[in-house]
Design an enzyme around this catalytic site. Structure first.
Site, PDB file in Angstrom:
ATOM      1  N   ASP A  11       9.800  50.888  10.631  1.00 52.02           N
ATOM      2  CA  ASP A  11      10.176  49.581  10.865  1.00 52.02           C
ATOM      3  C   ASP A  11       9.496  48.750  11.154  1.00 52.02           C
ATOM      4  O   ASP A  11       9.839  47.483  11.506  1.00 52.02           O
ATOM      5  CB  ASP A  11      11.005  49.781  12.184  1.00 52.02           C
ATOM      6  CG  ASP A  11      12.745  50.256  11.985  1.00 52.02           C
ATOM      7  OD1 ASP A  11      12.951  50.118  10.866  1.00 52.02           O
ATOM      8  OD2 ASP A  11      13.461  50.260  12.692  1.00 52.02           O
TER       9      ASP A  11
ATOM     10  N   ASP B 199      20.548  56.395   6.874  1.00 46.77           N
ATOM     11  CA  ASP B 199      19.637  55.913   8.342  1.00 46.77           C
ATOM     12  C   ASP B 199      20.021  56.804   9.197  1.00 46.77           C
ATOM     13  O   ASP B 199      20.838  58.227   9.180  1.00 46.77           O
ATOM     14  CB  ASP B 199      19.826  54.515   8.916  1.00 46.77           C
ATOM     15  CG  ASP B 199      18.480  54.045   9.264  1.00 46.77           C
ATOM     16  OD1 ASP B 199      17.380  54.956  10.258  1.00 46.77           O
ATOM     17  OD2 ASP B 199      18.464  52.568   9.733  1.00 46.77           O
TER      18      ASP B 199
HETATM   19  C1  GLA Z   1      16.776  51.065  11.494  1.00 45.86           C
HETATM   20  C2  GLA Z   1      16.336  50.868  10.184  1.00 45.86           C
HETATM   21  C3  GLA Z   1      16.565  49.478  10.041  1.00 45.86           C
HETATM   22  C4  GLA Z   1      18.022  49.267  10.056  1.00 45.86           C
HETATM   23  C5  GLA Z   1      18.191  48.941  11.525  1.00 45.86           C
HETATM   24  C6  GLA Z   1      19.691  48.442  11.231  1.00 45.86           C
HETATM   25  O1  GLA Z   1      16.299  50.107  12.748  1.00 45.86           O
HETATM   26  O2  GLA Z   1      15.509  51.804  10.140  1.00 45.86           O
HETATM   27  O3  GLA Z   1      15.735  48.859   8.575  1.00 45.86           O
HETATM   28  O4  GLA Z   1      18.845  49.329   8.928  1.00 45.86           O
HETATM   29  O5  GLA Z   1      17.962  50.342  11.454  1.00 45.86           O
HETATM   30  O6  GLA Z   1      19.994  48.963  12.539  1.00 45.86           O
END
Ligand code: GLA
Length: 720
Positions: free
Chosen positions: A540, A478
């Protein structure tokens, strides 16, 4: 057809071509390298359109004997200060130098495509070979050499371009701008298109008529960004999914970029794509070289689907390095939306055993597994397992998951650190900041300076300490904030070079691990990341109906296996929409499917349905991997239709989705595309069968959908 490169006119003209595209270059006035043609493949170039140069007010002439002026020429590597006056592709300065004049020196065909030092780049493969033209241009006064590589691939429509800038003077030269691509067209009617968006609202088509002056898209964020993908499209008016001339340009790079299109005074069109000078500059000492990222040029006369097919094939055959590229991906369940930070070993194991029962193959432990991580305010950077949550550690948990017959995956955000982390306390200079200023905070976290080798070494050691147990089959990588507080213009590019160095190390050391890239979803969804990681968390926003638009948008360049799509809970956590499980499955099933449900909260009926969907998806997975994805042309932006069809055209699936139910419904036949007219296909549900020609010419009817947020899937197979 194999790619070709041919010279003519005593080697003044060079013609690159493959099945679909021709690109013609000519050396004019003995020194100016120009474009003469880029578009649908032509047999031979004999200069049928010879643009006249006439006396014009304010025109500077490059040759005083005639009216030849750079301001109307299609220039291969335009620079400022020579009378062109449009945007330049290469801008360098030195003590006594404020502009350069690049003169053509020579060109030759190389035996093999060179790779680009320290940057991801496309390569030849057995599926698609290539030929590379190496072009050298020189400025003897500045002591600068520009070597450009143009590679034409066997894949229809695809050419790539990258350059090396060499300082052979005895002084320091500063590069202020070095685009990867600069391409000029003679005047013609083009619409611009690109992908724009924001977090949770990625990949909107941004389309307009070119207007005089410069129109641009960019990122200065240190990541390619969801605001603008490093992609520019140009298309003839009335181009649709099925037909029309269109061009797409994409940058194999994951950091800040600039894409510009200039419509000039006499309506020539210049397209550029490359590093963003707003946040880039490079000092080249005597004898040093600089490599630009590689740009992809794509042309199709078969509309937007034609363009997408070229990109999909090219990235699959000539860019993605992961072993997983051609393999069926494990169907995963991710803990994020069911647990967020509230993790315990017991909960994770319960989820895993329920997941196993419905046929899921991999459990991904998302954020929250490491010390001091109960919300997003603290904990990033040290990567030590929180034993209060997971008493047996990561390895212990992974073993238990493996014992259930499932694989185990883990979330990381290696590029970041929270202020309370030991890594920052011990190495305060490791975060990106400008001396004297308080660094800007984003998601309560700071960016580690990946341009610093010590940081890279630290991250290698940290990640190794967890991965070396051999029980981690998958990593979600990420990156949840952008870069600010940059103290100099070299840092952002050096950061990306550092990131690539780290990814090179890890992906080579752990070739079996499936890496998924993520930056709060599509915040860094670009061909640079694709080189290392064969799939990406697209957004997301996991709402299935929102994903209709997001997945369609990204499918312009990226194939379904690249774009992950999870079945999540309803009402959806991001936007509150209620959708049926079947709808969520139907939409997700056209892509790289995963699950992010809290299975504990699902009714038995939902679990039974889910089990059936998962088994269906697993049956279809091979077909999905080997098939082609098309967006079908709809007349209403309320409707989405997708087709997946295998290369032999013996099996296909169609999705029809309606966002809102509407009154006054019109029943028009919907004409399918891309089938084999000679094949007879059977609907797997109703057993009705039709020849491909009827399905395409007479069309099909779809039932009336009297509800909002619907999606149906039809599955057809060829019968004898
Ligand atoms: C980001 C990712 C999510 C999740 C969060 C965790 O927003 O896109 O899928 O993994 O971080 O903090």
């Amino acid at each position: 057809m194999k790619a070709k490169i041919e010279f003519s006119n005593e080697k003044r003209v060079c013609h690159l071509s493959n099945r679909e595209v021709s690109l013609v270059l000519e050396v004019k006035e003995g020194k100016v390298l120009t474009y003469r043609y880029f578009g649908k493949k032509i047999k031979e170039f004999n200069n049928s359109f010879n643009q006249p140069f006439i006396s014009r007010g304010f025109s500077t002439t490059y040759n005083s004997e005639n009216y030849y002026s750079l301001s109307e020429e299609l220039i291969f590597s335009p620079t400022k200060g020579m009378g062109d006056f449009r945007i330049s592709a290469l801008d360098v300065t030195a003590d006594d130098i404020n502009h350069i004049e690049l003169k053509f020196k020579d060109w030759k065909i190389l035996d093999a495509k060179p790779s680009i030092l320290n940057l991801p780049s496309s390569f030849e493969s057995k599926e698609s070979g290539s030929l590379t033209l190496q072009i050298t241009q020189l400025d003897q006064i500045a002591g600068l050499e520009l070597i450009t590589y143009l590679t034409i691939f066997d894949i229809a429509g695809i050419i790539t371009r990258s350059s090396v800038i060499k300082n052979y003077s005895n002084k320091e030269i500063t590069i202020n701008k070095a685009t990867s691509l600069s391409l000029d067209f003679y005047p013609q009617d083009f619409d611009f298109f690109s992908l724009t968006g924001a977090h949770t609202n990625e990949a909107n088509i941004n389309e307009f008529k070119l207007h005089k002056g410069v129109q641009k898209i960019e990122s200065t964020r240190g990541a390619s960004s969801p605001q603008h993908n490093p992609f520019i499209g140009l298309k003839a008016p009335n181009t649709d999914q099925y037909q029309g001339n269109c061009y797409g340009f994409n940058l194999i790079y994951s950091g800040s970029f600039l894409g510009e299109v200039e419509l000039s005074q006499y309506e020539h069109i210049r397209v550029q794509l490359g590093l963003n000078p707003e946040v880039f500059e490079w000092k080249l000492n005597a004898g040093q070289e600089f490599y630009t990222p590689e740009a992809v040029l794509n042309y199709s006369d078969k509309g937007l689907n034609g363009l997408s097919q070229n990109f999909h094939e090219f990235y699959k055959n000539n860019l993605i390095t992961s072993k997983w590229n051609n393999k069926e991906r494990p169907l995963l369940i991710n803990t994020w939306e069911s647990m967020y930070f509230d993790i315990t070993e017991e909960k994770v194991l319960n989820l895993a055993s329920k997941a196993k029962e419905v046929g899921i193959e991999l459990l991904v432990l998302d954020d929250g597994w490491f010390e001091n991580r109960n919300n997003d305010k603290t904990g990033l950077g040290d990567w030590v397992c929180d034993k209060t949550k997971l008493p047996n550690g990561i390895e212990g948990l992974a073993t238990k998951i493996n014992d259930l017959g499932m694989k185990f995956g883990l979330w990381f955000e290696p590029e970041m650190a929270s202020l309370d982390s030991n890594v920052i306390k011990e190495n305060p200079s490791w975060i990106i900041r400008s001396k004297g200023y308080d660094p800007a905070v984003s998601r309560y976290q700071f960016v580690l300076d990946l341009s610093n080798d010590d940081v890279i070494e630290y991250l290698k050691t940290k990640l190794d300490s967890i991965l070396e147990c051999g029980k981690i089959s998958y990593i979600k990588w990420d990156m949840n904030r952008n870069i600010t507080d940059v103290s100099n213009k070299q840092l952002q590019h050096k950061y990306i070079l550092g990131l690539y160095k780290l990814l090179n190390y890890l992906t080579n050391k752990y070739p079996e691990i499936l890496f998924e890239s993520c930056a709060s979803g599509g915040g860094r969804l670009d061909p640079g990341m694709l080189y290392y990681m064969p799939q990406c968390w697209t957004s997301d926003n996991s709402d299935a109906i929102s994903r209709l638009k997001i997945q369609s948008g990204y499918s312009l360049m990226y194939s379904p296996m690249v774009l992950t799509n999870h079945i999540t809970t309803s009402p959806n956590h991001q936007i509150g929409r209620v959708t049926e499980l079947k709808v969520r499955y139907n939409i997700g099933s056209f892509f790289n499917l995963g699950v992010e449900l809290n299975l504990e909260n699902c009714s038995q009926e939902e679990l039974d349905d889910l089990k059936q969907y998962i088994s269906q998806y697993k049956n279809d997975r091979k077909f999905l991997l080997d098939s082609q994805f098309y967006r079908l042309q709809t007349t209403d932006s309320n409707d989405f239709m997708w087709l997946i069809i295998n290369k032999e055209k013996t099996e296909f699936k169609v999705l029809i989705a309606k966002v809102l139910s509407k009154p006054g419904i019109v029943f028009s036949p919907f004409k399918l595309k891309y089938l084999n007219p000679e094949f007879k296909y059977q609907n797997q549900e109703t057993q009705e069968s039709y020849y491909g020609d009827e399905l395409m010419e007479n069309g099909v009817s779809f039932p009336r959908l009297r509800k909002d947020f619907q999606a149906l899937v039809y599955h057809f197979k060829k019968i004898n």
